[in-house]
Scaffold this motif. Structure first.
Motif, short mmCIF file in Angstrom:
data_model
loop_
_atom_site.label_atom_id
_atom_site.label_comp_id
_atom_site.label_asym_id
_atom_site.label_seq_id
_atom_site.Cartn_x
_atom_site.Cartn_y
_atom_site.Cartn_z
N PRO A 126 39.85 87.41 -0.56
CA PRO A 126 39.88 85.98 -0.86
C PRO A 126 38.47 85.41 -0.97
N MET A 127 38.32 84.37 -1.73
CA MET A 127 37.00 83.79 -1.98
C MET A 127 36.29 83.38 -0.69
N ALA A 128 37.03 83.00 0.33
CA ALA A 128 36.39 82.63 1.60
C ALA A 128 35.62 83.82 2.18
N TRP A 131 32.46 84.43 -0.16
CA TRP A 131 31.38 83.48 0.08
C TRP A 131 30.73 83.70 1.43
N ARG A 132 31.54 84.06 2.43
CA ARG A 132 30.98 84.34 3.75
C ARG A 132 30.05 85.55 3.67
N TRP A 133 30.45 86.59 2.89
CA TRP A 133 29.60 87.78 2.77
C TRP A 133 28.27 87.42 2.10
N ILE A 134 28.31 86.61 1.07
CA ILE A 134 27.08 86.21 0.38
C ILE A 134 26.17 85.47 1.36
N ASN A 183 30.21 91.21 10.29
CA ASN A 183 31.17 90.68 9.32
C ASN A 183 31.73 91.73 8.35
N ALA A 184 31.15 92.90 8.32
CA ALA A 184 31.55 93.90 7.33
C ALA A 184 32.97 94.42 7.55
N HIS A 185 33.49 94.33 8.74
CA HIS A 185 34.86 94.83 8.99
C HIS A 185 35.88 94.11 8.11
N LYS A 186 35.58 92.88 7.71
CA LYS A 186 36.51 92.11 6.86
C LYS A 186 36.57 92.67 5.44
N LEU A 187 35.57 93.45 5.06
CA LEU A 187 35.56 94.03 3.71
C LEU A 187 36.56 95.17 3.58
N ARG A 188 36.92 95.80 4.69
CA ARG A 188 37.78 96.97 4.64
C ARG A 188 39.23 96.66 4.31
#
Length: 189
Positions: A126-128, A131-134, A183-188
């Motif tokens: 999701p875009m949230a 944007w959080r990753w950026i 925060n990278a765990h959310k990418l998985r």
């Protein structure tokens, strides 16, 4: 036994930090640390590949891993080509501490923004989350570059060896790994 979500998140952040830092160490086999004009697009791409490859190994889907690597290479190539530089492999030319901190925060933030924006191409969330990753990428580099630069100049002055600057860059990569790993765990998913 299944890990609790907090333990899983912590474990992944630790693995991400180790992958990022190990990628930096691996990149040193191919890249010589230097000042901004010494590190070109090819070196930044090779270094970016070492980092992205080890980070990508932690991601669930093979296609995501490939997209992660390619988008990271694009980011490193672009920020180096436009003059920001190969962050993490360049040593500031100034020894004036306040300028190192200021330039580190500016170039780190811009470089992290560039890398985060290109890594967005790999993230199918999701875009949230995107944007959080950026933001996390930009903020992590804006914090890590000045911190590592300060450590580097202090170690160089204490030892009178350029190796102090290399240790500062290692600290930079460690801080980037920790801050992005949170925060990278959310990418998985």
């Amino acid at each position: 036994m299944l890990l609790a979500p907090e333990n899983t998140r912590f474990s992944f952040a630790l693995l991400w930090t180790l992958a990022t830092f190990s990628g930096f160490l691996l990149s040193l086999l191919f890249i010589e640390i230097g000042e901004k004009p010494d590190i070109g697009v090819l070196e930044a791409t090779v270094g970016g590949f070492a980092i992205a490859l080890l980070q990508g190994c932690l991601l669930k889907q093979p296609i995501f891993c490939i997209r992660w690597i390619l988008s990271s290479l694009l980011g490193w190539s672009i920020i180096t080509a436009i003059g920001i530089g190969a962050l993490g492999w360049i040593v500031p030319s100034t020894e004036f501490l306040p300028l190192r901190i200021l330039y580190g925060a500016i170039y780190g933030g811009l470089g992290g923004l560039g890398i985060g924006l290109t890594q967005w191409l790999a993230i199918s969330q999701p875009m949230a989350v995107v944007w959080r990753w950026i933001f996390v990428s930009s903020a992590s580099w804006a914090i890590a570059i000045p911190f590592g630069s300060v450590v580097g100049i202090i170690l160089r002055r204490l030892t009178h060896l350029f190796l102090g600057e290399v240790m500062g860059l290692a600290i930079t990569w460690l801080v980037v790994g920790i801050l992005t790993g949170i925060n990278a765990h959310k990418l998985r998913s």
